[in-house]
Design a protein around this motif. Structure first.
Motif, PDB file in Angstrom:
ATOM      1  N   ALA A   1       1.033  -1.238   0.054  1.00 11.93           N
ATOM      2  CA  ALA A   1       0.247   0.047  -0.035  1.00 11.93           C
ATOM      3  C   ALA A   1       0.945   1.298  -0.021  1.00 11.93           C
ATOM      4  CB  ALA A   1      -0.909  -0.001   1.145  1.00 11.93           C
ATOM      5  N   GLY A   2       0.305   2.195  -0.625  1.00 14.45           N
ATOM      6  CA  GLY A   2       1.312   3.608  -0.797  1.00 14.45           C
ATOM      7  C   GLY A   2       0.208   4.779  -0.634  1.00 14.45           C
ATOM      8  N   SER A   3       0.897   5.815  -0.237  1.00 18.47           N
ATOM      9  CA  SER A   3       0.238   7.181  -0.189  1.00 18.47           C
ATOM     10  C   SER A   3       1.059   8.150  -0.819  1.00 18.47           C
ATOM     11  CB  SER A   3      -0.310   7.466   1.206  1.00 18.47           C
ATOM     12  OG  SER A   3      -0.993   8.645   1.240  1.00 18.47           O
ATOM     13  N   ALA A   4       0.643   9.044  -1.694  1.00 17.03           N
ATOM     14  CA  ALA A   4       1.408  10.104  -2.526  1.00 17.03           C
ATOM     15  C   ALA A   4       1.216  11.354  -1.602  1.00 17.03           C
ATOM     16  CB  ALA A   4       0.938   9.964  -3.821  1.00 17.03           C
ATOM     17  N   SER A   5       2.274  11.903  -1.185  1.00 12.75           N
ATOM     18  CA  SER A   5       2.283  13.377  -1.097  1.00 12.75           C
ATOM     19  C   SER A   5       2.817  14.367  -2.121  1.00 12.75           C
ATOM     20  CB  SER A   5       3.248  13.736   0.073  1.00 12.75           C
ATOM     21  OG  SER A   5       4.476  13.403  -0.151  1.00 12.75           O
ATOM     22  N   TYR A   6       2.335  15.323  -2.256  1.00 13.95           N
ATOM     23  CA  TYR A   6       2.570  16.058  -3.510  1.00 13.95           C
ATOM     24  C   TYR A   6       3.009  17.708  -2.977  1.00 13.95           C
ATOM     25  CZ  TYR A   6      -2.188  18.129  -2.452  1.00 13.95           C
ATOM     26  OH  TYR A   6      -2.815  18.678  -1.597  1.00 13.95           O
ATOM     27  N   ASN A   7       3.605  18.214  -3.981  1.00 17.38           N
ATOM     28  CA  ASN A   7       4.051  19.617  -3.916  1.00 17.38           C
ATOM     29  C   ASN A   7       3.978  20.411  -5.243  1.00 17.38           C
ATOM     30  OD1 ASN A   7       5.125  21.894  -3.045  1.00 17.38           O
ATOM     31  ND2 ASN A   7       7.011  21.115  -2.573  1.00 17.38           N
ATOM     32  N   VAL A   8       3.912  21.598  -5.368  1.00 15.94           N
ATOM     33  CA  VAL A   8       3.963  22.460  -6.529  1.00 15.94           C
ATOM     34  C   VAL A   8       4.877  23.640  -6.411  1.00 15.94           C
ATOM     35  CG1 VAL A   8       2.603  23.929  -7.899  1.00 15.94           C
ATOM     36  CG2 VAL A   8       1.307  22.000  -6.963  1.00 15.94           C
ATOM     37  N   ALA A   9       5.665  23.646  -7.381  1.00 11.40           N
ATOM     38  CA  ALA A   9       6.820  24.563  -7.558  1.00 11.40           C
ATOM     39  C   ALA A   9       6.553  25.171  -8.909  1.00 11.40           C
ATOM     40  CB  ALA A   9       8.188  23.972  -7.537  1.00 11.40           C
ATOM     41  N   PRO A  10       6.583  26.887  -8.826  1.00  7.10           N
ATOM     42  CA  PRO A  10       7.211  27.494  -7.698  1.00  7.10           C
ATOM     43  C   PRO A  10       6.005  27.727  -6.552  1.00  7.10           C
ATOM     44  CG  PRO A  10       6.761  29.029  -9.541  1.00  7.10           C
ATOM     45  CD  PRO A  10       6.440  27.585  -9.848  1.00  7.10           C
ATOM     46  N   TYR A  11       6.338  28.041  -5.509  1.00  7.82           N
ATOM     47  CA  TYR A  11       5.417  28.101  -4.497  1.00  7.82           C
ATOM     48  C   TYR A  11       4.224  29.233  -4.445  1.00  7.82           C
ATOM     49  CZ  TYR A  11       8.755  25.262  -1.671  1.00  7.82           C
ATOM     50  OH  TYR A  11       9.475  24.286  -1.408  1.00  7.82           O
ATOM     51  N   ASP A  12       4.749  30.106  -5.313  1.00  2.65           N
ATOM     52  CA  ASP A  12       3.504  31.208  -5.713  1.00  2.65           C
ATOM     53  C   ASP A  12       2.559  30.776  -6.485  1.00  2.65           C
ATOM     54  OD1 ASP A  12       5.372  33.157  -4.603  1.00  2.65           O
ATOM     55  OD2 ASP A  12       6.282  33.782  -6.263  1.00  2.65           O
ATOM     56  N   ALA A  13       2.695  29.676  -7.163  1.00  5.36           N
ATOM     57  CA  ALA A  13       1.683  29.222  -8.003  1.00  5.36           C
ATOM     58  C   ALA A  13       0.841  28.149  -7.471  1.00  5.36           C
ATOM     59  CB  ALA A  13       2.364  28.499  -9.438  1.00  5.36           C
TER      60      ALA A  13
ATOM     61  N   ILE B   1       2.716   2.715   3.147  1.00  4.40           N
ATOM     62  CA  ILE B   1       1.652   2.485   4.404  1.00  4.40           C
ATOM     63  C   ILE B   1       1.335   1.392   4.699  1.00  4.40           C
ATOM     64  CG2 ILE B   1       1.014   5.050   4.096  1.00  4.40           C
ATOM     65  CD1 ILE B   1      -1.561   4.038   2.707  1.00  4.40           C
ATOM     66  N   ASP B   2       0.687   0.938   5.963  1.00  3.75           N
ATOM     67  CA  ASP B   2       0.188  -0.261   6.284  1.00  3.75           C
ATOM     68  C   ASP B   2      -0.911  -0.772   5.276  1.00  3.75           C
ATOM     69  OD1 ASP B   2       2.035  -0.509   8.489  1.00  3.75           O
ATOM     70  OD2 ASP B   2       0.480   0.551   9.711  1.00  3.75           O
ATOM     71  N   LEU B   3      -0.814  -1.973   4.976  1.00  2.47           N
ATOM     72  CA  LEU B   3      -2.066  -2.434   4.250  1.00  2.47           C
ATOM     73  C   LEU B   3      -3.156  -2.110   4.994  1.00  2.47           C
ATOM     74  CD1 LEU B   3      -0.703  -5.585   2.901  1.00  2.47           C
ATOM     75  CD2 LEU B   3      -1.456  -3.651   1.605  1.00  2.47           C
ATOM     76  N   PRO B   4      -4.250  -1.792   4.330  1.00  2.00           N
ATOM     77  CA  PRO B   4      -5.726  -1.814   4.900  1.00  2.00           C
ATOM     78  C   PRO B   4      -6.226  -2.973   5.212  1.00  2.00           C
ATOM     79  CG  PRO B   4      -5.717  -0.377   2.748  1.00  2.00           C
ATOM     80  CD  PRO B   4      -4.435  -1.381   3.106  1.00  2.00           C
ATOM     81  N   ASP B   5      -6.900  -3.276   6.154  1.00  2.00           N
ATOM     82  CA  ASP B   5      -7.203  -4.576   6.607  1.00  2.00           C
ATOM     83  C   ASP B   5      -8.050  -5.233   5.486  1.00  2.00           C
ATOM     84  OD1 ASP B   5      -6.485  -4.012   9.430  1.00  2.00           O
ATOM     85  OD2 ASP B   5      -8.494  -3.415   9.985  1.00  2.00           O
TER      86      ASP B   5
END
Length: 187
Positions: A105-117, A173-177
């Motif tokens: 199982a995985g989870s994605a975090s994200y970011n946008v650059a440049p920060y102003d946008a 991440i931990d697998l859901p049940d």
């Protein structure tokens, strides 16, 4: 009736430690809230539908992918960049592959650059909104639907942005049940 100076110093030190601990505990949710409200740190907006306005001006969206150390998946954008009109709805795909012999199982975090946008980049639908579970050997294409808010052209700082980079990092991440049980049933 005054307090003993040693007791007063100890009480002040304990109070300082408790206060600093409380601030450390609250800093992550407060920072997350601040980023979502202001767009600082590349936090994006979320919408139910695309923009009502599409401008003649174009912007290039670049796509980036990475994995947290130890995450055994392979993960990449299917296109490195796309050019679209500001306000136009875009669709991009990322590919994830689980080369292992176990479900992950995985989870994605994200970011946008440049920060102003960041506050002008709006997601309509995204694989990052949910946990992803890949079975052994499974390869999937995961979509993200988005647009750049036309208000970007009126922002004092962001109006000069010509390229926006959308970056995702997948972490295990931990697998859901229910996924753990399904994996047991297939063995």
């Amino acid at each position: 009736m005054s307090m003993d100076p040693k007791k007063k110093t100890v009480l002040q030190a304990v109070s300082l430690v408790v206060f600093m601990g409380a601030m450390a505990w609250a800093s992550v949710p407060l920072y997350d809230w601040f980023c979502r409200v202001t767009g600082y740190g590349g936090a994006t907006g979320v919408a139910e539908a695309g923009s009502d306005t599409v401008l003649d001006q174009t912007i290039t969206i670049r796509f980036d992918a990475s994995l947290e150390r130890g995450m055994p998946w392979e993960f990449k954008p299917l296109e490195r960049e796309v050019e679209l009109k500001i306000g136009e709805t875009g669709l991009a795909f990322y590919e994830a592959y689980n080369p292992t012999d176990r479900p992950i199982a995985g989870s994605a975090s994200y970011n946008v650059a440049p920060y102003d946008a960041g506050s002008f980049f709006t997601k309509i639908d995204c694989f990052c909104f949910e946990e992803q579970v890949l079975q052994p050997g499974e390869r999937v294409e995961m979509p993200v639907t988005f647009y750049v808010d036309p208000a970007i052209v009126e922002d004092r700082d962001a109006k000069f942005v010509n390229h926006i980079t959308l970056s995702y990092t997948f972490y295990e991440i931990d697998l859901p049940d229910n996924a753990s049980q399904a994996a047991l049933n297939t063995n």
